[in-house]
Design an enzyme around this catalytic site. Structure first.
Site, mmCIF file in Angstrom:
data_model
loop_
_atom_site.group_PDB
_atom_site.id
_atom_site.type_symbol
_atom_site.label_atom_id
_atom_site.label_comp_id
_atom_site.label_asym_id
_atom_site.label_seq_id
_atom_site.Cartn_x
_atom_site.Cartn_y
_atom_site.Cartn_z
ATOM 1 N N HIS A 39 -24.676 28.979 -12.658
ATOM 2 C CA HIS A 39 -23.234 29.154 -12.586
ATOM 3 C C HIS A 39 -22.559 27.845 -12.999
ATOM 4 C CE1 HIS A 39 -23.605 32.643 -9.704
ATOM 5 N NE2 HIS A 39 -24.702 31.994 -9.366
ATOM 6 N N GLU A 121 -25.257 26.179 -8.957
ATOM 7 C CA GLU A 121 -23.942 25.870 -9.517
ATOM 8 C C GLU A 121 -24.008 24.518 -10.214
ATOM 9 O OE1 GLU A 121 -21.092 27.543 -9.574
ATOM 10 O OE2 GLU A 121 -21.254 29.051 -7.994
ATOM 11 N N HIS A 157 -24.685 33.410 -14.965
ATOM 12 C CA HIS A 157 -23.899 34.357 -14.178
ATOM 13 C C HIS A 157 -23.341 35.452 -15.088
ATOM 14 C CE1 HIS A 157 -20.682 34.719 -10.737
ATOM 15 N NE2 HIS A 157 -21.527 35.715 -10.728
ATOM 16 N N ASP A 167 -19.404 32.273 -16.774
ATOM 17 C CA ASP A 167 -20.162 31.038 -16.561
ATOM 18 C C ASP A 167 -21.672 31.244 -16.707
ATOM 19 O OD1 ASP A 167 -19.663 32.508 -14.029
ATOM 20 O OD2 ASP A 167 -20.698 30.869 -13.037
#
Length: 182
Positions: A39, A121, A157, A167
């Site tokens: 992400h 992330e 993602h 993303d």
């Protein structure tokens, strides 16, 4: 992150800074972790380096601090890991637990990707390139996770929620990822 910092049976990666998030729950019984989802996130959007991502993942984000934060007030999300712009790796959720990162999602005709994935992330956005330090840290993290879990694919993602998510975005260079996207 130190070399050979493989996550052990506890689900915590020794080389990552630990900042526990309350936003997780149990994985379904007998559901092996076989997917890694990449992400990107920045809070406020397009800004880097502040405490806001950590605050979001720990339910401490002040909705009065920025107009955008009022739009996401009450959102309960997390990821297993965050890789900051400088390469720092932070772990929010034990890898043996289900982090709330994928939302409505599917991979290879399997719904609910949170059940069988690890969410990573990267501090970033769709409009700017990621940093060398992030790719180095991400590759070390992926190597460690692949040694510990039966990972079948590393995806974005956008791959598991097409049309809903973009993303890690067009500026993410998949050719720099050691475990190429499936």
């Amino acid at each position: 992150m130190p070399e050979s910092a493989v996550a052990d049976d506890t689900g915590w990666l020794p080389g990552a800074r630990r900042v526990p998030s309350p936003n997780f729950d149990e994985r379904p019984v007998l559901e092996p972790v076989c997917l890694i989802v990449i992400h990107s996130i920045s809070l406020p959007p397009g800004e880097f380096g502040g405490p806001e991502i950590i605050q979001l993942f720990t339910n401490c984000l002040d909705p009065k601090a920025h107009a955008y934060f009022r739009e996401i007030e009450g959102l309960r999300v997390s990821a297993h890991f965050l890789v900051r712009r400088n390469g720092e790796c932070i772990q929010f959720v034990n890898c043996n637990k289900r982090a709330w990162h994928a939302g409505v999602s599917s991979w290879m005709e399997r719904e609910a990707c949170n059940d069988f994935s690890i969410g990573v992330e990267l501090e970033g956005c769709d409009q700017l390139p990621f940093e060398d330090a992030q790719y180095l840290s991400l590759n070390q993290l992926l190597e460690d996770l692949v040694r510990r879990y039966p990972i079948e694919a590393v995806v974005g993602h956008n791959d598991i929620a097409p049309g809903r998510k973009t993303d890690p975005g067009p500026c993410f260079d998949w050719s720099r990822v050691s475990k190429a996207r499936a």
